[in-house]
Design an enzyme around this catalytic site. Sequence first.
Site, PDB file in Angstrom:
ATOM      1  N   THR A   1      24.056  45.504  15.441  1.00  0.00           N
ATOM      2  CA  THR A   1      23.017  45.969  14.519  1.00  0.00           C
ATOM      3  C   THR A   1      23.090  45.301  13.148  1.00  0.00           C
ATOM      4  O   THR A   1      22.235  45.526  12.303  1.00  0.00           O
ATOM      5  CB  THR A   1      23.090  47.503  14.342  1.00  0.00           C
ATOM      6  OG1 THR A   1      24.414  47.835  13.901  1.00  0.00           O
ATOM      7  CG2 THR A   1      22.798  48.232  15.638  1.00  0.00           C
TER       8      THR A   1
ATOM      9  N   LYS B   1      26.641  54.313  15.483  1.00  0.00           N
ATOM     10  CA  LYS B   1      25.247  54.134  15.896  1.00  0.00           C
ATOM     11  C   LYS B   1      25.068  54.294  17.404  1.00  0.00           C
ATOM     12  O   LYS B   1      24.060  53.872  17.974  1.00  0.00           O
ATOM     13  CB  LYS B   1      24.736  52.770  15.437  1.00  0.00           C
ATOM     14  CG  LYS B   1      24.639  52.683  13.900  1.00  0.00           C
ATOM     15  CD  LYS B   1      23.812  51.503  13.432  1.00  0.00           C
ATOM     16  CE  LYS B   1      23.684  51.547  11.899  1.00  0.00           C
ATOM     17  NZ  LYS B   1      23.039  50.349  11.358  1.00  0.00           N
TER      18      LYS B   1
ATOM     19  N   THR C   1      32.916  35.309  13.813  1.00  0.00           N
ATOM     20  CA  THR C   1      33.207  35.577  12.401  1.00  0.00           C
ATOM     21  C   THR C   1      34.006  34.483  11.707  1.00  0.00           C
ATOM     22  O   THR C   1      35.050  34.057  12.207  1.00  0.00           O
ATOM     23  CB  THR C   1      34.002  36.898  12.294  1.00  0.00           C
ATOM     24  OG1 THR C   1      33.322  37.890  13.049  1.00  0.00           O
ATOM     25  CG2 THR C   1      34.149  37.329  10.843  1.00  0.00           C
TER      26      THR C   1
ATOM     27  N   GLU D   1      39.656  17.465  14.857  1.00  0.00           N
ATOM     28  CA  GLU D   1      39.580  17.108  13.446  1.00  0.00           C
ATOM     29  C   GLU D   1      40.978  17.213  12.852  1.00  0.00           C
ATOM     30  O   GLU D   1      41.915  17.677  13.518  1.00  0.00           O
ATOM     31  CB  GLU D   1      38.584  18.012  12.706  1.00  0.00           C
ATOM     32  CG  GLU D   1      38.954  19.486  12.719  1.00  0.00           C
ATOM     33  CD  GLU D   1      37.829  20.386  12.197  1.00  0.00           C
ATOM     34  OE1 GLU D   1      36.651  20.041  12.370  1.00  0.00           O
ATOM     35  OE2 GLU D   1      38.145  21.442  11.632  1.00  0.00           O
TER      36      GLU D   1
ATOM     37  N   HIS E   1      36.530  23.784   6.929  1.00  0.00           N
ATOM     38  CA  HIS E   1      37.249  24.658   7.855  1.00  0.00           C
ATOM     39  C   HIS E   1      38.617  24.986   7.275  1.00  0.00           C
ATOM     40  O   HIS E   1      39.298  24.099   6.761  1.00  0.00           O
ATOM     41  CB  HIS E   1      37.458  23.955   9.204  1.00  0.00           C
ATOM     42  CG  HIS E   1      36.199  23.855  10.023  1.00  0.00           C
ATOM     43  ND1 HIS E   1      36.001  22.865  10.945  1.00  0.00           N
ATOM     44  CD2 HIS E   1      35.093  24.624  10.057  1.00  0.00           C
ATOM     45  CE1 HIS E   1      34.807  23.028  11.516  1.00  0.00           C
ATOM     46  NE2 HIS E   1      34.241  24.094  10.987  1.00  0.00           N
TER      47      HIS E   1
END
Lengths: 291, 395
Positions: free
Chosen positions: A17, A43, A98, A210, A248
């Site tokens: 949500t 919720k 996240t 990387e 990063h």
Amino acid sequence: MSVLVNKNTRVVVQGITGNNGTFHSRQCLEYGTNIVAGVTPGKGGQVFDDKVPVFDSVGQAAAETGANASLIFVPPAFAADSILEAVDAGMEVIVCITEGIPTRDMAEVKQLLEKSSSVLIGPNCPGIITPGECKMGIMPGYIHVPGKVGVVSRSGTLTYEAVWQLTVRGHGQSTCIGIGGDPIIGTTHIDAVKLFNADPETEAIILIGEIGGTAEEEAAAYIKDHVNKPVAAFIAGMTAPPGRRMGHAGAIVCGGSGTAEAKIAALKDAGIAVAETPSVIAETLLTVYSG
Amino acid sequence: MNIHEYQAKALFEQYGIPTPKGQIAQNPEEFEDAVNTLSDGTMVVKSQIHAGGRGKGVFTDGFQGGVKVLASKEEALEAGGRMLGNTLVTHQTGPAGRKVGTVYFTEASEIAKEYYLAILLDRATARPVIVASTEGGVEIERVAAESPEKITRVFIDPILGLMPYQARQVALGLGFSGTAFRQAVKIVMALYKLFHETDASLVEINPLILTKEGDVEALDAKMGFDDNALFRHSEIAALRDLNEEDPKEIEASKHSLNYIALDGNIACMVNGAGLAMATMDIIKHYGGNPANFLDVGGGATEEQVTQAFKIILSDPKVEGILVNIFGGIMKCDVIAAGIIGAAKSVHIDVPLVVRLEGTNVDKGKQLLAESGLSITSADSLGDAAEKIVQLVTAS
């Protein structure tokens, strides 16, 4: 023809949500991902977009809907808790999008994760997609087509770049895994390579790395000894100055370790075709793989 | 985020880690008072900048040494006066050096032996690791390369924390015994507590010393913190010294842009950190030099793109700009409109190459072509890099 997720994956979205959760859940549903539940504590009982039931906990969602994989869009301060909740509820695959989770939280999560059978992808990642079957993440779905190349990468847009190069050359992907740009992540390059190597439908592998850490070197050593499928690689950060965090959290060269040069040398030593520039990643694979 | 030595030593003090007595001064009027809080005799004067190699550093006016051991208060005051406001160049600062805004005066310790002690994250095991060495006062990378047997490593379970027996392993590894052993164990335990409770990414004591009196103390202190955890440590976040950061980087962070200044002349603006690094690399591959790393993020707005252009153009070295956007969720026509809007409000007087790829790419390219702006469009990342390098070389 895939690893970790497919058309049978039943997805619960934690944080469905919230802004990001809502936007990307809709994108995933539109792609055809089988999202069976959402979770936002407090919720429970709501219905997302008239089709996805929302629960107060992952455990409830799993019991009611048979969800077996979780996609997490929870803010960084609460994300570690959400990952552990998904582990506790027995989720087989957990994808955490996240960005910005404290390293200390992830160090604790990683220890507990190793005692479980859950596979974590991320955090700070674009997610995972098995083209045509299941998209658990924020990548643009349409650039992918079903096929036989497995892609693993620490970066988001750089992965899209490589996938797009494959797609326009007529080569589809078995599964693409964005493992994330943080110093501590669940699935690593070597884990992904093992999965692709064991998957009979994956014929070739693209590995994008990387600067920072030594995960690419470890994957290279594994490939040298265990992988007979064609592999191409690209390493970003040749021009990055030492000691600076390049966007990063994990992309940093410290004390001469984690350099692009060392990674490229290890990959070449393992017989892997290394792309000289990011615009020839697919071309480089096609020098060792005819499809 | 990094902090100064004097700030790290204040944290050490809170956690009971002994350091030589010291006092800072940030303007010449504070010098006398600072020095008078310390006992007479030999004194150490230390320039406070976020870079190593201070002792061997040279100031831009020729004054030698950013850290000096001096025999008297008078000499310490004079050295402090030469350091404050002066620019110190060390092997870690780059040729531009760093301006010294704070001078730290400390009492001198009589050193019997020097050691190295640090705690940091070991990425391979995802655990904190204590690194200790009997070779102090030199770079740990050199010790690791030349005499790895002198280094003790102890890995810490992040859930259990550091166990006392592990702290004893470290103290034994350093060869301490008796009173000094007990002091060292206490210091190691306290150091991990500090590392853990403040979400540090690094805490380093180089050197840790055994004094001639037989006590163990931290002669230097270096700390870095996990930026992702600063939200739960307002007291640490308050220690940030903006003077240590590039003004362009500070401005960028206000607009949620990830910018790092580099030495070259071709600026780049990219969405995504990995692609941004790869774009810098490909500029270099075609013979150019990147002026910056800039990640505008996945959902950059016109406002952010405008700010990004302003920041890029505030760098006088910039002679060309490469915009490289892979439009995924964010559509290329929306990004093109943002670039056009930004280019109209910011005067761009250097060549601009734009490479768009992804959703609605044709609509985006059409918008750029019809904008009336002097924008060179590119078809691939390689093409874009080649074009901007050519344009900058030709101008």
